[in-house]
Design an enzyme around this catalytic site. Structure first.
Site, PDB file in Angstrom:
ATOM      1  N   GLU A 201      38.727  41.727  44.148  1.00  0.00           N
ATOM      2  CA  GLU A 201      38.041  42.231  45.010  1.00  0.00           C
ATOM      3  C   GLU A 201      36.658  42.291  44.954  1.00  0.00           C
ATOM      4  OE1 GLU A 201      40.291  45.643  47.577  1.00  0.00           O
ATOM      5  OE2 GLU A 201      38.522  46.698  46.675  1.00  0.00           O
TER       6      GLU A 201
ATOM      7  N   LYS B 229      43.047  44.920  59.006  1.00  0.00           N
ATOM      8  CA  LYS B 229      42.851  46.098  59.677  1.00  0.00           C
ATOM      9  C   LYS B 229      42.556  46.267  60.959  1.00  0.00           C
ATOM     10  CE  LYS B 229      41.225  48.683  55.483  1.00  0.00           C
ATOM     11  NZ  LYS B 229      39.987  49.534  55.103  1.00  0.00           N
TER      12      LYS B 229
ATOM     13  N   HIS C  83      60.165  33.991  30.514  1.00  0.00           N
ATOM     14  CA  HIS C  83      61.450  33.602  30.808  1.00  0.00           C
ATOM     15  C   HIS C  83      61.556  33.588  32.303  1.00  0.00           C
ATOM     16  CE1 HIS C  83      63.669  33.917  26.788  1.00  0.00           C
ATOM     17  NE2 HIS C  83      62.447  34.551  26.684  1.00  0.00           N
TER      18      HIS C  83
END
Ligand code: PA5
Length: 444
Positions: A284, A419, A305
């Site tokens: 961010e 948003k 793995h």
């Protein structure tokens, strides 16, 4: 002190990787120190380990004792910077299995970080017949995910304990004066804690946003703050021997060499949630203006793995930063007889810790040979003091690094895009025009 080692990245770095960045780092440091850079109004965290509100921390400890006494479960409501730091340090300093292993402390669940109705219902059901308290953390006080979760858990508290009883079980961490949550807390008379105006969410773990849940878990928060203060004293001093300068310079130089993805790797499951905090901090802060190292994280040897193949032989745009603790907290001795059918006789007398360390060394060598530069951060112990140092190290390096790459490390304008669409689709008042602008296929 934390030790930063660049030697396993050197073959990939130009000789002047650090010297050519000293002017930029000097300037970045100045901007952090005087708060005159982009987003400078959010640099309150730089001095926080010295200037934090002692009285409020005292209240955090008192409140934690109350919550511990009255609760089997603490629900922490928050998203992004309003929960990742608390969760990171909780798991680092206790266990990723904290909720199974806590005996004298309440279980702690983090919610308000998803809109999944399945996850929400599951947790609401779980606490239905338990004594629980809620710590809602939101600096703005208006984030949708946390507002919805708080609404639901507050409703349940009021059903269980009545409005008065719920009041004793709700603890609000938000801005000192502003926002919907502050207004609600004032109106209802909830106990409140503050996130300073000049500290953004992802830099807020050393404020009550992180400290209250940690204190409820029984973590020694004074140790964390002392560790952060010790790191601060060292890292704010300029110079090429400063490990935060070296880390910021190395990742910036690797980025310039086309290594655009950084993987934070640890060999302790306790670091798993820390990786999530670190990803938010760097992602961010730096991912904007078309720039930024993409932060990823892995847990070794588990992910050797799963992701190991890609890291060893996939696209060569990666580098790794390994966090290593040197002083063991426990011992797990292996004692197979030489002829044991497990085939593990060659490990007789070895501690599992030794095996893990050989895995780490083998992996570094393999990854470097495969074209993945490795940066190594060595931390003595998995204790509150060193956790505080680790947090401050990454915060400070992130601030330097953001300024070095020319972005504002303290805003997050890109978070608004989803948003705005979501609010339009939900029919939130004020977003009608946006809804009309969306492609028809997306209308509900
Ligand atoms: O780092 C940030 O600023 C964000 O991740 C915020 O912490 C997150 O969006 C939550 O915001 P708030 O605390 O206002 O609810």
């Amino acid at each position: 002190m934390l030790e930063f080692d660049v030697s396993y990245a050197r073959p990939f770095l130009p000789a002047n990787w650090l010297s050519s960045r000293l002017d930029g780092l000097t300037e970045a440091r100045q901007l952090l120190e005087n708060g005159e850079g982009l987003g400078g109004e959010f640099t309150g965290w730089v001095d926080l380990p010295r200037s934090y509100d002692r009285e409020e921390v005292h209240r955090v400890l008192q409140t934690a004792r109350i919550i511990r006494r009255q609760s089997e479960v603490l629900i922490v409501v928050g998203i992004g910077g309003s929960y990742l730091g608390a969760r990171a340090l909780l798991e680092l300093l206790t266990s990723p299995n904290y909720n199974l292993t806590c005996r004298r402390s309440p279980q702690i669940f983090f919610t308000g970080n998803t809109l999944s109705s399945d996850a929400m219902t599951e947790l609401l059901d779980y606490v239905q017949d338990k004594d629980f308290s809620v710590n809602v953390v939101s600096k703005s006080g208006s984030t949708t995910e946390s507002a919805i979760a708080f609404f639901l858990f507050r409703q349940l508290l009021e059903e269980k304990y009545g409005r008065e009883g719920a009041r004793d079980r709700i603890f609000v961490t938000t801005d000192r004066t502003e926002g919907t949550l502050r207004a609600l807390a004032n109106q209802e008379g909830y106990a409140t804690f503050s996130i300073p105006r000049d500290i953004g969410g992802r830099y807020s773990v050393l404020t009550p946003a992180g400290l209250l849940p940690l204190a409820v878990a029984g973590v020694e928060i004074s140790g964390i703050l002392d560790g952060a203060a010790a790191a601060m004293a060292r890292l704010r001093r300029p110079g090429q021997d400063n490990p935060a300068w070296q880390y910021a310079a190395a990742r910036n130089a690797l980025y310039d060499q086309g290594k655009t993805i950084e993987i934070l790797a640890g060999y302790e499951p306790h670091l798993r949630a820390f990786g999530e905090w670190w990803k938010q901090l760097f992602g961010e802060s730096e991912g904007k203006d078309g720039k930024g190292v993409f932060p990823a994280s892995v847990e070794f040897t588990t992910d050797l793995h799963s992701m190991g193949q890609y890291i060893q032989e996939g696209k060569r745009d990666l580098f790794e930063t390994v966090v290593r603790f040197t002083i063991p907290q426990s011992s797990c001795l292996l004692d197979p007889a030489p002829e044991d059918p497990s085939g593990l006789g060659y490990l007789r007398g070895r501690d599992l810790r030794f095996v893990n360390e050989q895995a780490r060394q083998g992996t570094v060598l393999a990854h470097v040979a495969g074209g993945v530069p490795n940066l190594l951060l060595t931390v003595p112990e998995r204790t509150p003091h060193w956790a505080g140092q680790l947090v401050y190290f990454f915060e400070y390096a992130c601030g330097l690094s953001g300024y070095l790459s020319g972005v504002n490390p303290f805003n997050q304008p890109g978070v608004e895009a989803y948003k705005t669409n979501m609010f339009a689709l939900l029919g939130k008042p004020g977003y009608e025009q946006r809804k009309d602008d969306l492609p028809p296929a997306l209308h509900p």
